[in-house]
Motif scaffolding. Structure first.
Motif, mmCIF file in Angstrom:
data_model
loop_
_atom_site.group_PDB
_atom_site.id
_atom_site.type_symbol
_atom_site.label_atom_id
_atom_site.label_comp_id
_atom_site.label_asym_id
_atom_site.label_seq_id
_atom_site.Cartn_x
_atom_site.Cartn_y
_atom_site.Cartn_z
ATOM 1 N N VAL A 158 0.867 -1.182 0.000
ATOM 2 C CA VAL A 158 0.000 0.000 0.000
ATOM 3 C C VAL A 158 0.901 1.228 0.000
ATOM 4 O O VAL A 158 1.720 1.415 0.903
ATOM 5 N N VAL A 159 0.765 2.047 -1.026
ATOM 6 C CA VAL A 159 1.625 3.225 -1.181
ATOM 7 C C VAL A 159 1.012 4.406 -0.440
ATOM 8 O O VAL A 159 -0.148 4.761 -0.695
ATOM 9 N N PRO A 160 1.746 5.034 0.479
ATOM 10 C CA PRO A 160 1.220 6.203 1.190
ATOM 11 C C PRO A 160 0.821 7.313 0.211
ATOM 12 O O PRO A 160 1.490 7.516 -0.804
ATOM 13 N N ARG A 163 3.567 9.729 -0.980
ATOM 14 C CA ARG A 163 4.514 9.184 -1.946
ATOM 15 C C ARG A 163 3.855 9.007 -3.303
ATOM 16 O O ARG A 163 4.474 9.231 -4.347
ATOM 17 N N ALA A 164 2.595 8.584 -3.313
ATOM 18 C CA ALA A 164 1.875 8.438 -4.572
ATOM 19 C C ALA A 164 1.815 9.774 -5.303
ATOM 20 O O ALA A 164 2.015 9.835 -6.522
ATOM 21 N N ARG A 165 1.565 10.854 -4.564
ATOM 22 C CA ARG A 165 1.503 12.173 -5.201
ATOM 23 C C ARG A 165 2.846 12.555 -5.807
ATOM 24 O O ARG A 165 2.902 13.155 -6.889
ATOM 25 N N ALA A 166 3.934 12.198 -5.134
ATOM 26 C CA ALA A 166 5.266 12.523 -5.658
ATOM 27 C C ALA A 166 5.529 11.779 -6.965
ATOM 28 O O ALA A 166 6.099 12.342 -7.907
ATOM 29 N N LEU A 179 1.246 2.375 -15.075
ATOM 30 C CA LEU A 179 0.141 1.454 -14.815
ATOM 31 C C LEU A 179 0.439 0.714 -13.524
ATOM 32 O O LEU A 179 1.513 0.122 -13.381
ATOM 33 N N VAL A 180 -0.485 0.738 -12.573
ATOM 34 C CA VAL A 180 -0.285 0.035 -11.308
ATOM 35 C C VAL A 180 -1.282 -1.117 -11.209
ATOM 36 O O VAL A 180 -2.437 -1.003 -11.602
ATOM 37 N N THR A 181 -0.798 -2.252 -10.701
ATOM 38 C CA THR A 181 -1.651 -3.415 -10.485
ATOM 39 C C THR A 181 -1.470 -3.888 -9.049
ATOM 40 O O THR A 181 -0.382 -3.788 -8.478
ATOM 41 N N GLY A 182 -2.563 -4.414 -8.460
ATOM 42 C CA GLY A 182 -2.494 -4.935 -7.108
ATOM 43 C C GLY A 182 -2.300 -3.825 -6.080
ATOM 44 O O GLY A 182 -2.299 -2.631 -6.388
ATOM 45 N N GLY A 183 -2.107 -4.224 -4.827
ATOM 46 C CA GLY A 183 -1.792 -3.293 -3.757
ATOM 47 C C GLY A 183 -2.798 -2.175 -3.594
ATOM 48 O O GLY A 183 -3.977 -2.308 -3.934
ATOM 49 N N GLY A 184 -2.323 -1.062 -3.088
ATOM 50 C CA GLY A 184 -3.177 0.101 -2.874
ATOM 51 C C GLY A 184 -2.497 1.373 -3.340
ATOM 52 O O GLY A 184 -1.338 1.654 -2.973
ATOM 53 N N TRP A 185 -3.191 2.122 -4.190
ATOM 54 C CA TRP A 185 -2.656 3.390 -4.720
ATOM 55 C C TRP A 185 -3.833 4.339 -4.883
ATOM 56 O O TRP A 185 -4.677 4.143 -5.751
ATOM 57 N N ASP A 186 -3.873 5.357 -4.055
ATOM 58 C CA ASP A 186 -4.957 6.340 -4.138
ATOM 59 C C ASP A 186 -4.639 7.391 -5.198
ATOM 60 O O ASP A 186 -3.478 7.726 -5.436
ATOM 61 N N GLY A 187 -5.694 7.900 -5.819
ATOM 62 C CA GLY A 187 -5.529 9.020 -6.725
ATOM 63 C C GLY A 187 -5.213 8.670 -8.153
ATOM 64 O O GLY A 187 -4.678 9.513 -8.888
ATOM 65 N N THR A 188 -5.533 7.448 -8.610
ATOM 66 C CA THR A 188 -5.314 7.135 -10.026
ATOM 67 C C THR A 188 -6.295 7.929 -10.886
ATOM 68 O O THR A 188 -7.432 8.174 -10.493
#
Length: 259
Positions: A158-160, A163-166, A179-188
């Motif tokens: 799970v990406v904080p 960090r995802a914004r950066a 392209l992100v698969t699996g896990g957690g990434w907010d803000g796609t």
């Protein structure tokens, strides 16, 4: 192999170099990214736009999938979540590399390279990093510097949000798509998913698989969910994508769908 293939091989080896610290591996990856040929203009598709509107360059996608996306492709500088049937991810990689773009896949040790080739992918333009080490996000972020498309398998990570914004800011500044698969990434910006609904060629679990029908969905911050059924069928030694209505196929239903 040509120069591009050699560059891809060097990139894929960098994160696994033994005896190097994390910083040294990242610096080595940066130097090898510099060996990848510059992005070609052929991979960037421009959507038609009306006067007074702003349209971003996009990366190409399989034809029937383009109908689901407002700009007809994956916007450069965006982060896109992809889930479900692997054929969707492989088709996206094939479209970008076949059009002259360079791509990398991070953290997908079981990626079907044969399937990608059958969909028309240029494997010489594709770097594969099956084991990126403890920080796959950093490896993907470095690859954004020199490639058109980067696929990041997060697994259970799970990406904080900070960090995802950066990483989003980096993708935007470099004009690359993640392209992100699996896990957690907010803000796609866009979310794509696919499931196998029907298949052709198997009778009671036996025989040769000749085609698939995917149920594909797309939604994003700027548009509501859209869905379509798409057929994947072999044509002229390649697997091609067709709208369901373009060439009706005598497909057999998969009970409950398939991953």
């Amino acid at each position: 192999m040509g120069g591009t293939s050699a560059a891809a091989s060097e990139v894929s080896a960098a994160p696994e170099a033994p005896g190097l610290s994390r910083r040294e591996r990242i610096e080595q990856l940066r130097s090898r990214i510099a060996a990848v040929p510059a992005r070609g203009e052929s991979v960037a598709a421009r959507a038609d736009r009306a006067p007074g509107t702003t349209t971003r360059e996009v990366l190409p996608v399989p034809g029937p999938l383009a109908e689901l996306l407002p700009q007809g492709g994956l916007p450069r500088g965006s982060v896109v979540a992809v889930s479900g049937a692997a054929s969707l991810l492989i088709g996206l990689l094939a479209s970008v590399t076949a059009s002259g773009g360079h791509a990398a896949v991070v953290g997908h040790p079981r990626l079907g390279l044969l399937a990608a080739s059958e969909m028309g992918a240029d494997l010489g333009r594709l770097a594969v990093i099956p084991d990126p080490g403890p920080d796959p996000v950093e490896v993907a972020a470095v690859l954004l510097d020199g490639l058109d498309l980067v696929v990041l398998g997060l697994g259970a990570l799970v990406v904080p949000p900070s960090r995802a914004r950066a990483v989003v800011a980096r993708a935007r500044s470099k004009g690359a798509t993640l392209l992100v698969t699996g896990g957690g990434w907010d803000g796609t910006e866009i979310r794509l998913d696919a499931s196998v609904r029907e298949y052709d060629g198997l009778d009671r679990g036996c025989g040769r698989l000749r085609g698939l029908r995917l149920s594909v969905g797309a939604e994003g911050r700027a548009f509501q969910r859209r869905t379509a059924r798409i057929d994947l069928c072999p044509r002229r030694d390649r697997v091609e994508w067709f709208p369901e209505t373009a060439e009706p196929q005598p497909l057999s239903r998969v009970p409950g769908g398939a991953a």
